[in-house]
Design an enzyme around this catalytic site. Structure first.
Site, PDB file in Angstrom:
ATOM      1  N   SER A 287      -1.036  -9.130   4.039  1.00 10.73           N
ATOM      2  CA  SER A 287      -1.202  -7.674   4.029  1.00 10.73           C
ATOM      3  C   SER A 287      -2.645  -7.242   4.239  1.00 10.73           C
ATOM      4  O   SER A 287      -3.581  -7.916   3.800  1.00 10.73           O
ATOM      5  CB  SER A 287      -0.723  -7.108   2.682  1.00 10.73           C
ATOM      6  OG  SER A 287       0.641  -7.392   2.472  1.00 10.73           O
ATOM      7  N   HIS A 372       3.280  -2.886  -2.927  1.00 11.49           N
ATOM      8  CA  HIS A 372       3.816  -4.223  -3.208  1.00 11.49           C
ATOM      9  C   HIS A 372       3.843  -4.538  -4.695  1.00 11.49           C
ATOM     10  O   HIS A 372       4.813  -5.128  -5.198  1.00 11.49           O
ATOM     11  CB  HIS A 372       3.010  -5.277  -2.452  1.00 11.49           C
ATOM     12  CG  HIS A 372       3.244  -5.275  -0.972  1.00 11.49           C
ATOM     13  ND1 HIS A 372       4.467  -5.590  -0.417  1.00 11.49           N
ATOM     14  CD2 HIS A 372       2.423  -4.991   0.071  1.00 11.49           C
ATOM     15  CE1 HIS A 372       4.392  -5.501   0.900  1.00 11.49           C
ATOM     16  NE2 HIS A 372       3.168  -5.142   1.216  1.00 11.49           N
TER      17      HIS A 372
END
Length: 432
Positions: A287, A372
């Protein structure tokens, strides 16, 4: 003078169009409107679509002011419920507090294509809310209804591959928001056997993806994005698939902002991949950290730190600033980041650990991290030089992060995050 007359004529026409649109809204909410809702809603949607942009703000303002709940009825029902808190009074109070515009949106939704029209209306509304705070209640009504209509139980998970319709593939290229797709060859590589792409669809928007995620199937957890999106790379054989790495997730419908879709998508995809490929043992992300550089430039502030951690943070920032001559912009090139000595590179990594491991719990924390972590992932590993693209260097000084999705522990990790604690690996803990 002629131009002035033309301007006046246009304004008169716009005002007339707005009045006609509001009249349609009242007709649709009437008893007759309920019986003829499809025809009236079709006319209403057509009028809204033709309304000039500047008039749409006026329309939303009138929806907010003219189609809200009746304050007197709310007060009367609230008093009755306070005096006798029984089911009947609660029902009447609930009915009194519901704005008529919610029923208006429901009746528009009965129109074929009505759901799409409401999503488009909200897309037009969202940019105005910050400028017109009086629209916040109207925006809450849109979000309330769309969150119900786009409940994950109604959504269909579909895999997107090279044999998908061309129109769908074009939308994937157009809506990719994390790592730009450089044409058809790039897309083809991202859809080869060691890659997966999944999207959520709604029955009322069958040809339009709502959100999609791209996954790389790999032998180990990745530490850099370039190899994953290299369109000239060779596909790996299935025997090497041990890790599923989510490396991009993109929303396709701006009008659904704030409607929870992505968290359910990742979990559904992980479960689908586990069924298809039982050898997969690790589900993680690679990410970006889009707010990291901005936070560093703003002073790298973390609230509520104990003394030892404050000192670690201050020392890391001082080391990094010394290495770049107190000018962080000197780090904003791939060449400069590669040339960093070990000490400053470790300082940059430690700063990223503080940003994600502590500052992420702040409401203004990194949006990707909050997504997340709130979704139940664990902060697993930091990857210096993970993204040396122009975008990656600008927003995070090249740093990327792996979040680990342990499907047996996502609920526990989610609960921790709601209580202000970030679940993280031992390697991350050593940096804090």
């Amino acid at each position: 003078m002629l131009e002035g007359l033309k301007l006046t004529a246009r304004q008169v026409g716009h005002d007339r169009a707005l009045r006609s649109l509001l009249r349609d809204c009242r007709r649709l909410l009437s008893e007759r409107g309920e019986a003829n809702s499809v025809a009236i809603a079709r006319e209403l949607v057509a009028r809204f679509s033709a309304l000039p942009d500047e008039q749409r703000g006026s329309f939303f303002a009138r929806l907010s002011s003219d189609f809200g709940p009746d304050p007197k009825a709310v007060l009367q029902s609230a008093k009755a419920y306070a005096e006798q808190p029984n089911a009947s009074n609660l029902i009447r109070l609930t009915q009194a507090t519901e704005p008529p515009r919610q029923e208006l949106l429901r009746r528009i939704n009965r129109l074929p294509g009505g759901t799409s029209s409401i999503v488009a209306m909200r897309r037009a509304l969202l940019p105005r809310v910050a400028r017109q705070p009086e629209l916040e209640a109207l925006e809450a009504d849109f979000l309330h209804l769309l969150s119900s209509w786009f409940n994950p139980g109604f959504l269909e998970l579909q895999r997107v591959d090279w044999n998908s319709p061309a129109q769908l593939l074009e939308q994937i290229i157009r809506h990719e928001a994390v790592h730009e797709i450089d044409g058809w060859d790039d897309l083809r590589r991202r859809l080869q056997p060691d890659r997966r792409c999944f999207a959520f669809f709604h029955p009322q928007l069958p040809a339009e993806p709502l959100i999609f995620v791209e996954v790389a199937l790999l032998p180990e957890m990745p530490d850099a994005i370039a190899p994953l999106i290299d369109k000239k790379s060779t596909a790996l054989p299935p025997r090497e698939f041990k890790v599923a790495a989510f490396y991009s997730i993109s929303n396709c419908q701006p009008g659904l902002k704030g409607v929870s879709l992505g968290n359910f998508l990742i979990k559904r995809v992980a479960e689908a991949l586990q069924r298809e490929l039982p050898q997969l043992k690790t589900f993680c992300t690679l990410s970006p950290i889009p707010g990291f550089a901005r936070w560093l430039r703003a002073g790298a502030v973390c609230e509520g730190l104990v003394k030892a951690r404050r000192e670690h943070l201050a020392q890391a920032r001082a080391t990094l600033l010394e290495a770049c001559g107190n000018d962080l912009d000197r780090l904003a090139t791939a060449q400069a980041l590669r040339a960093l000595a070990t000490g400053p590179q470790q300082a940059l990594t430690r700063l990223a650990a503080f940003y994600l491991g502590i500052h992420a719990t702040h409401p203004q924390g990194d949006p990707v991290a909050r997504f997340h972590l709130d979704n139940g992932a664990r902060l697993e590993r930091l990857n210096p030089l993970g993204d040396l693209s122009a975008k990656g260097v600008k927003q995070s000084f090249g740093m990327m992060v792996n979040y680990l999705y342990d499907l047996q522990k996502v609920e526990t990790h989610h609960e921790k995050f709601t209580q202000g604690e970030v679940a993280h690996s031992r390697a991350l803990a050593s940096l804090l």
